[in-house]
Scaffold this active site. Sequence first.
Site, PDB file in Angstrom:
ATOM      1  N   GLU A  55       0.830  -1.206   0.000  1.00 49.18           N
ATOM      2  CA  GLU A  55       0.000   0.000   0.000  1.00 49.18           C
ATOM      3  C   GLU A  55       0.862   1.252   0.000  1.00 49.18           C
ATOM      4  O   GLU A  55       1.853   1.341   0.739  1.00 49.18           O
ATOM      5  CB  GLU A  55      -0.907   0.041   1.236  1.00 49.18           C
ATOM      6  CG  GLU A  55      -2.138  -0.817   1.105  1.00 49.18           C
ATOM      7  CD  GLU A  55      -1.979  -2.157   1.756  1.00 49.18           C
ATOM      8  OE1 GLU A  55      -0.837  -2.669   1.789  1.00 49.18           O
ATOM      9  OE2 GLU A  55      -2.990  -2.696   2.249  1.00 49.18           O
ATOM     10  N   THR A 227      -7.094   0.497 -20.079  1.00 47.97           N
ATOM     11  CA  THR A 227      -6.730  -0.839 -19.625  1.00 47.97           C
ATOM     12  C   THR A 227      -5.353  -1.136 -20.227  1.00 47.97           C
ATOM     13  O   THR A 227      -4.898  -0.424 -21.118  1.00 47.97           O
ATOM     14  CB  THR A 227      -7.705  -1.912 -20.139  1.00 47.97           C
ATOM     15  OG1 THR A 227      -7.817  -1.763 -21.550  1.00 47.97           O
ATOM     16  CG2 THR A 227      -9.064  -1.783 -19.507  1.00 47.97           C
ATOM     17  N   LYS A 230      -5.635  -4.836 -23.755  1.00 46.56           N
ATOM     18  CA  LYS A 230      -6.325  -4.946 -25.053  1.00 46.56           C
ATOM     19  C   LYS A 230      -5.273  -4.813 -26.161  1.00 46.56           C
ATOM     20  O   LYS A 230      -4.388  -5.665 -26.246  1.00 46.56           O
ATOM     21  CB  LYS A 230      -7.427  -3.887 -25.138  1.00 46.56           C
ATOM     22  CG  LYS A 230      -8.527  -4.077 -24.079  1.00 46.56           C
ATOM     23  CD  LYS A 230      -9.684  -3.133 -24.288  1.00 46.56           C
ATOM     24  CE  LYS A 230     -10.839  -3.420 -23.346  1.00 46.56           C
ATOM     25  NZ  LYS A 230     -10.774  -2.686 -22.073  1.00 46.56           N
ATOM     26  N   ARG A 236      -4.025  -8.100 -17.604  1.00 46.79           N
ATOM     27  CA  ARG A 236      -5.268  -7.407 -17.245  1.00 46.79           C
ATOM     28  C   ARG A 236      -4.945  -6.337 -16.221  1.00 46.79           C
ATOM     29  O   ARG A 236      -4.253  -6.592 -15.230  1.00 46.79           O
ATOM     30  CB  ARG A 236      -6.274  -8.381 -16.608  1.00 46.79           C
ATOM     31  CG  ARG A 236      -6.622  -9.559 -17.439  1.00 46.79           C
ATOM     32  CD  ARG A 236      -7.937 -10.156 -17.019  1.00 46.79           C
ATOM     33  NE  ARG A 236      -9.007  -9.386 -17.615  1.00 46.79           N
ATOM     34  CZ  ARG A 236      -9.350  -9.477 -18.909  1.00 46.79           C
ATOM     35  NH1 ARG A 236      -8.717 -10.289 -19.715  1.00 46.79           N
ATOM     36  NH2 ARG A 236     -10.314  -8.740 -19.389  1.00 46.79           N
TER      37      ARG A 236
HETATM   38  N1  DSN Z   1     -15.278  -5.514 -21.789  1.00 48.84           N
HETATM   39  C1  DSN Z   1     -14.515  -4.552 -22.524  1.00 48.84           C
HETATM   40  C2  DSN Z   1     -14.699  -4.695 -23.987  1.00 48.84           C
HETATM   41  O1  DSN Z   1     -14.845  -5.802 -24.425  1.00 48.84           O
HETATM   42  O2  DSN Z   1     -14.664  -3.717 -24.710  1.00 48.84           O
HETATM   43  C3  DSN Z   1     -14.775  -3.152 -22.113  1.00 48.84           C
HETATM   44  O3  DSN Z   1     -14.876  -3.084 -20.756  1.00 48.84           O
END
Ligand code: DSN
Length: 427
Positions: A55, A227, A230, A236
Site C-alpha cells: 500500500e 486498460t 487490449k 489485465r
Molecule cells: N469488456 C470490454 C470490452 O470488451 O470492450 C470493455 O470493458
Amino acid sequence: MEFPFIEKEDPEIFAALAGEEKRQAEGLELIPSENYVSRAVKEAMASSLTNKYSEGYPGKRYYGGQEFTDAVEMLAIERAKKLFGASYANVQPLGGANANIAMYFALLQPGDTVLGMDLSHGGHLTHGHPVTYLTKIFNFVRYKMKDIETGEIDYDDMRRVAKEVKPKIVLAGFSAYPRELDYVKFVDIAREVGALAVMDIAHIAGLIAGKAAKNPFEYGFDIMTTTTHKTLRGPRGGMILTREDEEIAKKIDKAVFPGLQGGPHMHQIAAKAVAFKEALHPSFERYAKQILANTKAMEQIFKKHGARMITGGSDNHLILLDAWASFGISGGEAETLLDRASITLNKNTIADDTRKPMDPSGIRFGTPAMTTRGFRETESAQVAELMVDVLTKRDDATVEHAKQEVKKLALAHPIPESFIAESLKEI
Ligand code: DSN
C-alpha cells in the site's frame, strides 16, 4: 503453457486450464478487446510479487520490504510515461472500470456532470450507463453519433448540451466505435465550458503506443485512462495518465489509494512494466499498423458481400456489424454459430438497437489477437470469407468446414511466446 504442479495437485482446475490453452491455440480470437500476452508477461504475473502487500507509492509505503516492489513500480511508471508522452502515470488501477471510477472521484464532487458517449453508440458502461452505481453519485449526460452510416459524432449538439449542462468532464473514448474522434473539437468544447478533457483510450492504447492512431495528449487532452490488456497486449489491469498538471496527478493518486483500492497487485504491475517495454520496442509499431491493415482487409470482404457495418466500415481495430440487417439473424445467433466454428467474437448492441442487450442486432469483432499470431491481410480476408459463409448458410457442414479451416490457420500461426526475441531474429 505447462502447469506441472496444478496437474498433480488440482486435476479439476488443470482440466479447465488445459482446455482453455487448447481453445486459444486452435481457435481464432476476434473479440477486439482481447489479445495474447508474451511468456515474459506471464512469468511476471506468476512471480512471487503476488505475495507482497505494498500500500502506498514508491518511497512512501505502509509496509516494509519494498526494495524490489519500488523498483518494479517506478519502471512501470517511467515506461508508461514514455509510451504515451505523459508527465504522470498511476499504474495501480486493477482494471479499466477502476481507472475510470478513480478518475471521477479524483476530479468530481457528488452531483457534478460528465458528458460521455452513449453506450449503444459505442461508449462504455462506466461512461454513465444507468445500470452503474456511478449514476447514483454523478450526473451523466450522453452524446451520440449524428450519422450512423458515417460515424460522425454530433459535435454541434454536444457543444449545445455542454453549454446547457456545464459538465466538469468532457469524456471521449469508446468500446464499440470503429472511427477516430475529432480530438480538436472535444478539447475546444471542454475549454469553452471550463471542463477537463478526458479520453478513455482502453481500446486503442496499443494503436496510440504504436503510432497507428493519434495521441489525444498532442491535441490538448488533460487525462487518459486505459486498460493494459487490449491492443496494448499487457496483463489485465488499468492505468491513469496525466499530462502536465501535478495537482491533478496528486488527486488521482489519492483517489486510487487510499480512496478506492487497497494493496496494489504488484505482480500485475511488474507484468505491465514488461508489456510496456515490449510496446516500446520498434516492432510494436509494425504490429499496430498491421492491426489496421488486417481490419481493412476484413472490411473489404464484408463490403463485397453487402453486409451492413455500423459507420460503414472501420479506421481502427474493430468492426461493428449489423447481423440482423446483413444476414437476418440476431447478434446472439451469429455469436453462437461462429463459436461452433471456433471463431470467437461478441454479440453487441448497435446504435439505437431495437433488440435487447442479451440478444442484440450486432456483432463486434477485431484483429488485435489475430495480428499477434502473425496474420496478414490474406489470412484476415480468409477469416472474413469463412464468417460470411457460416453466417449465410448456417448448416452443420458449413460450420464444420469453417472449423477445420480455422484450425489449419490457427495451427499454422501459433501464439508467439516472445515478441521482442521474434523481432530481433528479423534484424
Ligand atoms: N469488456 C470490454 C470490452 O470488451 O470492450 C470493455 O470493458
